[in-house]
Design a protein around this motif. Structure first.
Motif, PDB file in Angstrom:
ATOM      1  N   CYS A   1      30.137  11.200  40.890  1.00 18.26           N
ATOM      2  CA  CYS A   1      29.280  12.099  40.230  1.00 18.26           C
ATOM      3  C   CYS A   1      28.385  10.976  39.535  1.00 18.26           C
ATOM      4  O   CYS A   1      28.671  10.356  38.907  1.00 18.26           O
ATOM      5  CB  CYS A   1      30.106  13.203  39.250  1.00 18.26           C
ATOM      6  N   SER A   2      26.997  11.549  39.738  1.00 21.78           N
ATOM      7  CA  SER A   2      25.987  10.748  38.949  1.00 21.78           C
ATOM      8  C   SER A   2      25.517  11.336  37.793  1.00 21.78           C
ATOM      9  O   SER A   2      25.243  12.429  37.644  1.00 21.78           O
ATOM     10  CB  SER A   2      24.719  10.601  40.024  1.00 21.78           C
ATOM     11  N   HIS A   3      25.690  10.512  36.482  1.00 20.82           N
ATOM     12  CA  HIS A   3      25.112  11.289  35.335  1.00 20.82           C
ATOM     13  C   HIS A   3      24.354  10.014  34.454  1.00 20.82           C
ATOM     14  O   HIS A   3      24.708   9.552  33.473  1.00 20.82           O
ATOM     15  CB  HIS A   3      26.180  11.712  34.429  1.00 20.82           C
ATOM     16  N   ASN A   4      23.007   9.798  34.932  1.00 19.88           N
ATOM     17  CA  ASN A   4      22.251   8.595  34.636  1.00 19.88           C
ATOM     18  C   ASN A   4      21.978   8.780  33.023  1.00 19.88           C
ATOM     19  O   ASN A   4      21.747   7.684  32.373  1.00 19.88           O
ATOM     20  CB  ASN A   4      21.226   8.515  35.295  1.00 19.88           C
ATOM     21  N   ASN A   5      21.881  10.031  32.445  1.00 17.74           N
ATOM     22  CA  ASN A   5      21.439  10.161  31.065  1.00 17.74           C
ATOM     23  C   ASN A   5      22.600  10.552  30.296  1.00 17.74           C
ATOM     24  O   ASN A   5      22.313  10.987  29.010  1.00 17.74           O
ATOM     25  CB  ASN A   5      20.490  11.385  31.083  1.00 17.74           C
ATOM     26  N   ILE A   6      23.783  10.047  30.414  1.00 21.65           N
ATOM     27  CA  ILE A   6      24.772  10.247  29.831  1.00 21.65           C
ATOM     28  C   ILE A   6      24.908   9.911  28.194  1.00 21.65           C
ATOM     29  O   ILE A   6      24.269   8.574  27.995  1.00 21.65           O
ATOM     30  CB  ILE A   6      26.141   9.665  30.110  1.00 21.65           C
ATOM     31  N   ALA A   7      25.124  10.304  27.407  1.00 21.52           N
ATOM     32  CA  ALA A   7      24.974   9.951  26.003  1.00 21.52           C
ATOM     33  C   ALA A   7      26.341   9.270  25.368  1.00 21.52           C
ATOM     34  O   ALA A   7      27.196   9.551  25.870  1.00 21.52           O
ATOM     35  CB  ALA A   7      24.525  11.207  25.051  1.00 21.52           C
ATOM     36  N   THR A   8      25.961   8.547  24.162  1.00 21.47           N
ATOM     37  CA  THR A   8      27.043   7.861  23.786  1.00 21.47           C
ATOM     38  C   THR A   8      28.189   8.709  23.404  1.00 21.47           C
ATOM     39  O   THR A   8      29.426   8.233  23.600  1.00 21.47           O
ATOM     40  CB  THR A   8      26.578   7.161  22.482  1.00 21.47           C
ATOM     41  N   ASN A   9      27.961   9.956  22.755  1.00 19.25           N
ATOM     42  CA  ASN A   9      29.123  10.781  22.610  1.00 19.25           C
ATOM     43  C   ASN A   9      29.782  11.518  23.467  1.00 19.25           C
ATOM     44  O   ASN A   9      30.727  12.388  23.540  1.00 19.25           O
ATOM     45  CB  ASN A   9      28.722  11.709  21.484  1.00 19.25           C
ATOM     46  N   ASP A  10      29.115  11.417  24.841  1.00 21.17           N
ATOM     47  CA  ASP A  10      29.509  12.344  26.042  1.00 21.17           C
ATOM     48  C   ASP A  10      30.773  11.833  26.544  1.00 21.17           C
ATOM     49  O   ASP A  10      31.030  10.698  26.926  1.00 21.17           O
ATOM     50  CB  ASP A  10      28.562  12.388  26.817  1.00 21.17           C
TER      51      ASP A  10
END
Lengths: 116, 111
Positions: free
Chosen positions: B22-31
């Motif tokens: 799974c690609s999640h390029n915009n993942i945030a620090t809290n995710d």
């Protein structure tokens, strides 16, 4: 874990009528979530229901079409109003629980709605 | 909320190891990254959740590289009963945050 019971499990309804779907959880939860899943598609969040306050609806969903009740911490209803064939879908109720450091979302089996 | 991208479908055979990325390029620090499994006529079921590196439970392993821009769900020695749709979700780990589903990966296991 959580056990979620949804009623009815399925229904066939006539255009223009309304159907109320019930969701019962075996534990008290602050937030309950309602999703829609159209045939062969992923889940779409309709709204989040907090006990004691108005539900929060996602873009594309409005209270007049999908009124939600949340009378206590274990129960919620979703009504699909003035139905059309486009409302034919599976509607799922969901809750979230913390288990150690992990937050897990649990789902009911869903209500399969067909509108003629 | 970070968007996820996964293969639409995958095929494999019984006894094989299956890896779904799974690609999640915009993942945030809290995710956190969470995977769910859905069988026909059932609601999704939690498989595994992780924040970084590797997480393993009795069902699967989750591999997350240092940059956290992707993740891989690994199913060891699959059986026919593993045929299902697998969803990769990214979001805050708090109990109050909502979960947004991506398109999912339809996994088919053959004898």
């Amino acid at each position: 874990s959580a056990v979620i019971s949804q009623k009815p499990s399925r229904d066939i309804c006539q255009r223009g009528t309304s159907l109320t779907i019930q969701c019962q959880v075996d534990s008290q939860v602050t937030m309950m979530f309602w999703y829609r899943q159209q045939p062969g598609q992923s889940l779409t969040l309709i709204a989040t229901a907090n006990q004691g306050s108005e539900a929060t609806y996602e873009s594309g969903f409005v209270i007049d079409k999908f009124p939600i009740s949340r009378p206590n911490l274990t129960f919620s209803t979703l009504t699909v109003s003035n139905m059309s064939p486009e409302d034919s879908s599976i509607y799922l109720c969901s809750v979230r629980f913390g288990r150690g450091s992990v937050n897990i979302q649990y789902f009911g089996a869903g209500t399969r709605l067909s509108v003629l | 909320l970070a968007k996820t991208t996964q293969p639409i479908s995958m095929d494999s055979y019984e006894g094989q190891e299956v890896n779904i990325t799974c690609s999640h390029n915009n993942i945030a620090t809290n995710d956190y990254i969470t995977w769910y499994q859905q069988f026909p006529s059932q609601g999704p079921r939690f498989i595994i959740q992780g924040y970084k590196t590797k997480v393993t439970n009795e069902v699967a392993s989750l591999f997350i590289p240092a940059d956290r821009k992707s993740s891989t769900l690994s199913l060891p020695r699959v059986s026919l009963s593993d045929t299902a749709v697998y969803y990769c979700l990214v979001g805050e780990g708090s109990s109050a945050s909502k979960i947004i589903f991506g398109s999912g990966t339809r996994l088919s296991i053959r004898p």
